[in-house]
Design a protein around this motif. Structure first.
Motif, PDB file in Angstrom:
ATOM      1  N   ASP A   3      -6.484  14.363  68.585  1.00 20.28           N
ATOM      2  CA  ASP A   3      -6.519  14.834  68.880  1.00 20.28           C
ATOM      3  C   ASP A   3      -6.993  16.264  68.776  1.00 20.28           C
ATOM      4  N   GLN A   4      -6.300  16.833  67.540  1.00 18.09           N
ATOM      5  CA  GLN A   4      -6.702  18.541  67.404  1.00 18.09           C
ATOM      6  C   GLN A   4      -7.587  18.414  65.664  1.00 18.09           C
ATOM      7  N   GLU A   5      -8.218  19.120  65.235  1.00 13.29           N
ATOM      8  CA  GLU A   5      -8.553  18.650  63.831  1.00 13.29           C
ATOM      9  C   GLU A   5      -8.547  20.458  63.299  1.00 13.29           C
ATOM     10  N   SER A   6      -6.877  20.026  63.300  1.00 10.38           N
ATOM     11  CA  SER A   6      -6.913  20.799  61.857  1.00 10.38           C
ATOM     12  C   SER A   6      -6.131  19.526  61.061  1.00 10.38           C
ATOM     13  N   ILE A   7      -5.512  20.380  59.119  1.00 12.10           N
ATOM     14  CA  ILE A   7      -5.204  19.558  58.718  1.00 12.10           C
ATOM     15  C   ILE A   7      -4.176  19.224  58.834  1.00 12.10           C
ATOM     16  N   PRO A   8      -2.779  19.485  59.990  1.00 14.11           N
ATOM     17  CA  PRO A   8      -1.757  18.409  59.952  1.00 14.11           C
ATOM     18  C   PRO A   8      -1.705  17.381  60.872  1.00 14.11           C
ATOM     19  N   HIS A   9      -2.910  17.916  61.397  1.00 14.31           N
ATOM     20  CA  HIS A   9      -2.867  16.379  62.782  1.00 14.31           C
ATOM     21  C   HIS A   9      -3.735  15.306  61.823  1.00 14.31           C
ATOM     22  N   PHE A  10      -4.597  15.682  60.758  1.00 12.99           N
ATOM     23  CA  PHE A  10      -5.705  14.613  60.010  1.00 12.99           C
ATOM     24  C   PHE A  10      -4.159  14.167  59.262  1.00 12.99           C
ATOM     25  N   ARG A  11      -3.457  14.702  58.281  1.00 13.88           N
ATOM     26  CA  ARG A  11      -1.838  14.271  57.549  1.00 13.88           C
ATOM     27  C   ARG A  11      -1.601  13.380  58.217  1.00 13.88           C
TER      28      ARG A  11
ATOM     29  N   LYS B 198     -12.547   7.661  49.074  1.00 14.63           N
ATOM     30  CA  LYS B 198     -13.241   9.271  48.729  1.00 14.63           C
ATOM     31  C   LYS B 198     -12.841   9.855  49.927  1.00 14.63           C
ATOM     32  N   LEU B 199     -12.702  10.755  50.116  1.00 12.88           N
ATOM     33  CA  LEU B 199     -12.489  11.961  52.145  1.00 12.88           C
ATOM     34  C   LEU B 199     -13.496  12.479  51.696  1.00 12.88           C
ATOM     35  N   ASP B 200     -14.194  12.696  53.308  1.00  9.35           N
ATOM     36  CA  ASP B 200     -15.175  13.634  53.812  1.00  9.35           C
ATOM     37  C   ASP B 200     -14.835  14.952  54.246  1.00  9.35           C
ATOM     38  N   GLU B 201     -15.400  15.601  54.074  1.00  5.43           N
ATOM     39  CA  GLU B 201     -15.562  17.109  53.674  1.00  5.43           C
ATOM     40  C   GLU B 201     -14.396  17.593  55.268  1.00  5.43           C
TER      41      GLU B 201
ATOM     42  N   GLU C  64      -9.425  18.233  51.342  1.00  2.00           N
ATOM     43  CA  GLU C  64      -9.503  17.494  50.117  1.00  2.00           C
ATOM     44  C   GLU C  64      -7.745  17.496  50.283  1.00  2.00           C
ATOM     45  N   THR C  65      -6.993  18.360  51.128  1.00  2.00           N
ATOM     46  CA  THR C  65      -6.170  18.265  51.325  1.00  2.00           C
ATOM     47  C   THR C  65      -4.944  16.885  51.416  1.00  2.00           C
ATOM     48  N   LEU C  66      -5.566  15.968  51.671  1.00  2.00           N
ATOM     49  CA  LEU C  66      -5.164  14.665  52.587  1.00  2.00           C
ATOM     50  C   LEU C  66      -5.040  13.423  51.413  1.00  2.00           C
ATOM     51  N   THR C  67      -5.431  14.760  50.016  1.00  2.00           N
ATOM     52  CA  THR C  67      -5.667  13.126  48.718  1.00  2.00           C
ATOM     53  C   THR C  67      -4.412  12.783  48.654  1.00  2.00           C
ATOM     54  N   ALA C  68      -2.674  14.015  48.778  1.00  2.00           N
ATOM     55  CA  ALA C  68      -2.006  13.435  47.652  1.00  2.00           C
ATOM     56  C   ALA C  68      -1.276  12.282  48.598  1.00  2.00           C
TER      57      ALA C  68
END
Length: 121
Positions: free
Chosen positions: A78-86, A4-7, A11-15
């Motif tokens: 280091d930065q809260e962004s979709i690319p960094h989380f991915r 389960k992904l938190d907000e 949710e783009t990390l589901t892939a």
């Protein structure tokens, strides 16, 4: 493994999870977005599902002791962004199987992955 992904991580990390063979659901997909941690956490525990979040509060092993849940992966880029989380999630999946992190509290940064496992009984 069911996850389960938190907000926070989006949710783009589901892939990324699904490509690694995991079942991925999201807090937002269940209309749980905006719930405070004390409300959200019992719902996560009741599902018995591995939780992936960017909320640093979930890294507190006093509040979320290893062994009392299906597992927590805290992503701290280091930065809260979709690319960094991915990128961080991808790095974790390259080094660890989520099944091996079950029941643990794992904190991942770009520099290290710290795993707190349940105490041996």
């Amino acid at each position: 493994m069911k996850t389960k992904l938190d907000e926070d991580p989006s949710e783009t990390l589901t892939a990324v999870l699904e490509q690694a063979g995991h079942v991925a659901a999201t807090v937002l997909g269940q209309s749980w977005g905006g719930f405070k941690d004390p409300v959200l956490w019992p719902m996560i525990v009741a599902e018995g599902i591995f939780f992936i979040t960017g909320d640093k509060g979930f890294g507190d092993i006093r509040a979320y002791p290893p062994g009392t849940h299906a597992g927590i992966l805290l992503l701290r880029p280091d930065q809260e962004s979709i690319p960094h989380f991915r990128a961080l999630l991808t790095a974790v999946l390259e080094k660890h199987r989520l099944d091996d992190l079950a029941r643990a509290v794992t904190v991942a940064t770009p520099r290290s992955i710290r795993i707190r496992r349940p105490a041996a009984s």
